[in-house]
Design a protein around this motif. Sequence first.
Motif, PDB file in Angstrom:
ATOM      1  N   SER A  14      32.380  45.566  16.717  1.00 19.71           N
ATOM      2  CA  SER A  14      32.636  44.189  17.115  1.00 19.71           C
ATOM      3  C   SER A  14      31.960  43.309  16.074  1.00 19.71           C
ATOM      4  CB  SER A  14      32.055  43.895  18.502  1.00 19.71           C
ATOM      5  OG  SER A  14      32.679  44.696  19.485  1.00 19.71           O
ATOM      6  N   LEU A  16      30.706  39.547  14.894  1.00 19.38           N
ATOM      7  CA  LEU A  16      30.354  38.190  15.286  1.00 19.38           C
ATOM      8  C   LEU A  16      29.924  37.440  14.034  1.00 19.38           C
ATOM      9  CD1 LEU A  16      29.765  35.999  17.405  1.00 19.38           C
ATOM     10  CD2 LEU A  16      27.466  36.986  17.640  1.00 19.38           C
ATOM     11  N   LEU A  79      31.343  38.604  24.965  1.00 15.78           N
ATOM     12  CA  LEU A  79      32.108  37.360  25.000  1.00 15.78           C
ATOM     13  C   LEU A  79      31.624  36.442  26.118  1.00 15.78           C
ATOM     14  CD1 LEU A  79      34.343  35.528  24.070  1.00 15.78           C
ATOM     15  CD2 LEU A  79      35.975  36.928  25.347  1.00 15.78           C
ATOM     16  N   LEU A  82      28.480  34.782  24.995  1.00 14.96           N
ATOM     17  CA  LEU A  82      28.723  33.756  23.990  1.00 14.96           C
ATOM     18  C   LEU A  82      29.212  32.453  24.622  1.00 14.96           C
ATOM     19  CD1 LEU A  82      30.492  35.798  21.158  1.00 14.96           C
ATOM     20  CD2 LEU A  82      28.182  34.845  21.095  1.00 14.96           C
ATOM     21  N   ALA A 107      31.880  29.768  15.606  1.00 16.06           N
ATOM     22  CA  ALA A 107      31.737  31.222  15.652  1.00 16.06           C
ATOM     23  C   ALA A 107      33.090  31.889  15.800  1.00 16.06           C
ATOM     24  CB  ALA A 107      30.820  31.631  16.803  1.00 16.06           C
ATOM     25  N   LEU A 109      34.618  35.770  17.031  1.00 18.22           N
ATOM     26  CA  LEU A 109      34.410  37.110  17.569  1.00 18.22           C
ATOM     27  C   LEU A 109      35.673  37.912  17.303  1.00 18.22           C
ATOM     28  CD1 LEU A 109      32.658  39.113  19.167  1.00 18.22           C
ATOM     29  CD2 LEU A 109      33.717  38.236  21.261  1.00 18.22           C
ATOM     30  N   LEU A 152      34.206  28.119  19.444  1.00 18.57           N
ATOM     31  CA  LEU A 152      34.378  29.569  19.385  1.00 18.57           C
ATOM     32  C   LEU A 152      35.846  29.926  19.228  1.00 18.57           C
ATOM     33  CD1 LEU A 152      33.314  32.516  19.743  1.00 18.57           C
ATOM     34  CD2 LEU A 152      33.683  32.203  22.203  1.00 18.57           C
TER      35      LEU A 152
END
Length: 253
Positions: A14, A16, A79, A82, A107, A109, A152
């Motif tokens: 994953s 970020l 998630l 976040l 950001a 993801l 995001l």
Amino acid sequence: MTTNPPAAHPLPYSMLLIDTERFSDRDDVQQSYLRRMLYGVVDRTLLAAGIDQTLRLREDRGDAIMELIDPSVPLTTLLRTLLTEVRAELRAVNRLASDSAQIRLRAVLATGFVTIDEYKGWVGDDLNQACRLLDGDPLRDALRRATDDFALCVSESVHSGIVRHNHLGIRADEFTSVTMPSKNGPLTAWLHGPIPAPAMPSDPATPPESTASSAPVTPSPARPGLDFRGTNHGVVANSVEGGITFGDTGGRR
């Protein structure tokens, strides 16, 4: 005789990526402060998701941080954290900071395969695409127009695998599809929150509405006759009938 290092293999992670808005506009002292705040916000957020140093790798980019997170960490947990913790952390940091030290973050993801080579470098097309999402205008614009300090974006893989299924604390209807242009073609991504509409410019062809105060005043034409001050008892056909009092009413002229 030297031997070649073992071949590196792509592994699932994953990813970020978090970047600081307007970092280069600050002086050196302010940049150092913003980096400390960035590290603190990211570290506390990941710890809140149960991700300690053994479950992640970090790449420092000056005004940004890239994290490769072990796939054993549930993506739903990451998630969900976040969506809540970053905003809470930013509120706590910014409420005590001066205007010049306010920190705002965008950001991304994403998920995919990354190879860590013998030079400790990170290689992978999935990582390249995540970087393009982070630098894309839609995400930058979303943060610029955001009412809070965080924007995001998730990749298509995160949306199709996690977001669209409406897991606990992750609402699919809170994400909006956007297209990020890149040199290798458009990329589909999903922004959290509605996309703020740009301000509509006023129509220059529409004249402003006239008001009584702005309308030109046309003076009335002068009427012939007598011009006097005081109290009269009647004016008929340009002649005065009766007496006219000027000044003190005690005398008549």
